[in-house]
Motif scaffolding. Structure first.
Motif, PDB file in Angstrom:
ATOM      1  N   TYR A 178      -4.409  -1.872  -3.670  1.00 37.56           N
ATOM      2  CA  TYR A 178      -4.018  -2.048  -2.276  1.00 37.56           C
ATOM      3  C   TYR A 178      -4.701  -1.094  -1.309  1.00 37.56           C
ATOM      4  O   TYR A 178      -4.488  -1.191  -0.098  1.00 37.56           O
ATOM      5  CB  TYR A 178      -2.502  -1.905  -2.138  1.00 37.56           C
ATOM      6  CG  TYR A 178      -1.756  -3.045  -2.788  1.00 37.56           C
ATOM      7  CD1 TYR A 178      -1.765  -4.316  -2.224  1.00 37.56           C
ATOM      8  CD2 TYR A 178      -1.064  -2.861  -3.978  1.00 37.56           C
ATOM      9  CE1 TYR A 178      -1.103  -5.374  -2.822  1.00 37.56           C
ATOM     10  CE2 TYR A 178      -0.385  -3.915  -4.583  1.00 37.56           C
ATOM     11  CZ  TYR A 178      -0.416  -5.169  -4.003  1.00 37.56           C
ATOM     12  OH  TYR A 178       0.236  -6.225  -4.589  1.00 37.56           O
ATOM     13  N   ASN A 179      -5.540  -0.193  -1.831  1.00 38.71           N
ATOM     14  CA  ASN A 179      -6.233   0.774  -0.982  1.00 38.71           C
ATOM     15  C   ASN A 179      -7.670   0.907  -1.424  1.00 38.71           C
ATOM     16  O   ASN A 179      -7.979   0.789  -2.618  1.00 38.71           O
ATOM     17  CB  ASN A 179      -5.544   2.144  -1.082  1.00 38.71           C
ATOM     18  CG  ASN A 179      -4.067   2.068  -0.800  1.00 38.71           C
ATOM     19  OD1 ASN A 179      -3.641   1.988   0.343  1.00 38.71           O
ATOM     20  ND2 ASN A 179      -3.249   2.086  -1.859  1.00 38.71           N
ATOM     21  N   SER A 197       0.837  -1.199   0.000  1.00 44.30           N
ATOM     22  CA  SER A 197       0.000   0.000   0.000  1.00 44.30           C
ATOM     23  C   SER A 197       0.872   1.248   0.000  1.00 44.30           C
ATOM     24  O   SER A 197       0.648   2.192  -0.769  1.00 44.30           O
ATOM     25  CB  SER A 197      -0.915   0.003   1.229  1.00 44.30           C
ATOM     26  OG  SER A 197      -1.505   1.276   1.428  1.00 44.30           O
ATOM     27  N   GLN A 220      -6.423  -4.908   1.938  1.00 46.87           N
ATOM     28  CA  GLN A 220      -6.486  -3.529   1.464  1.00 46.87           C
ATOM     29  C   GLN A 220      -6.526  -2.548   2.630  1.00 46.87           C
ATOM     30  O   GLN A 220      -7.249  -2.758   3.609  1.00 46.87           O
ATOM     31  CB  GLN A 220      -7.717  -3.315   0.592  1.00 46.87           C
ATOM     32  CG  GLN A 220      -7.703  -4.092  -0.717  1.00 46.87           C
ATOM     33  CD  GLN A 220      -8.948  -3.821  -1.531  1.00 46.87           C
ATOM     34  OE1 GLN A 220     -10.067  -4.068  -1.080  1.00 46.87           O
ATOM     35  NE2 GLN A 220      -8.761  -3.303  -2.740  1.00 46.87           N
TER      36      GLN A 220
END
Length: 219
Positions: A115-116, A94, A204
């Motif tokens: 990842y976010n 992230s 995430q």
């Protein structure tokens, strides 16, 4: 000058998250040293591996690429708990995804949205856009350390860590001028993050709070 001139947009975590993250040493599992590289990031406790986070992973994970004059170094030891270790790895990815977006001058990179999500993604988009609007990037090395991870059920994790930006610097993309002003206490940042494992098994980052100049992260 610190390479991050402004704080991330502060997003309030839940009370449970704040409590778990504020507890020093909340990871009760024994930790075994493991300096293996993870996909897309550099890891290690005292030693360094490849500086460029350019490896791809299985399962459709996007490749993350850094320029040769910038790198992130992640210092942590694996816990031996598979879920915690996976959350730690994806937490570092992230971080790398945000910096890749800065380098690419685009808030729409694949990795940033991979990842976010939720409020963290919104905050990171705003954060990256400021770099774009200011015509800036960064060079040097940023060190991430003092990682702590806590699980809440099977799909929720809270990760707290520090960063040391004393060796990374703001660069003006138009003039190529690098601001190498001496670092101050604001070069050290405490991060509290919340992660959720999605249906594809990716942890995430959903919420993030940063505290620049926090004494807990200073040498």
């Amino acid at each position: 000058m610190n390479r991050r001139p402004t704080l991330l947009v502060a997003i309030a975590l839940t009370t449970a998250a704040a409590l778990s993250l504020s507890a020093c040493g909340s990871d009760d599992d024994p930790k075994d040293k493991d300096n293996d590289k993870i996909a897309g990031a550099e890891t290690g406790s005292k030693t360094s591996a490849s500086p460029s986070p350019n490896a791809s992973d299985s399962g459709g994970r996007p490749k993350i690429t850094f320029p040769s004059d910038a790198k992130n170094v992640f210092e942590y030891e694996k816990t031996g708990n598979a879920a915690k270790d996976a959350a730690l790895e994806d937490s570092t990815l992230s971080t790398n995804s945000v910096d890749e977006a800065i380098f690419e001058a685009s808030a729409g990179t694949k990795a940033l949205g991979f990842y976010n999500t939720d409020r963290a993604l919104s905050a990171y988009i705003t954060y990256v856009q400021k770099y774009i609007d200011d015509g800036e990037t960064w060079v040097g090395e940023t060190r991430y350390f003092d990682y702590r991870v806590t699980l809440s059920g099977d799909n929720k994790a809270y990760v707290t860590y520090c960063s040391d930006e004393s060796k990374s610097y703001i660069k003006n993309k138009k003039t190529n001028k690098v601001d190498r002003s001496p670092a101050t206490a604001n070069a050290y940042v405490l991060y509290n993050t919340s992660l959720t494992k999605n249906a594809d098994g990716v942890w995430q980052t959903t919420d993030v709070v940063s505290n620049r100049g926090n004494k807990a992260c200073q040498p």
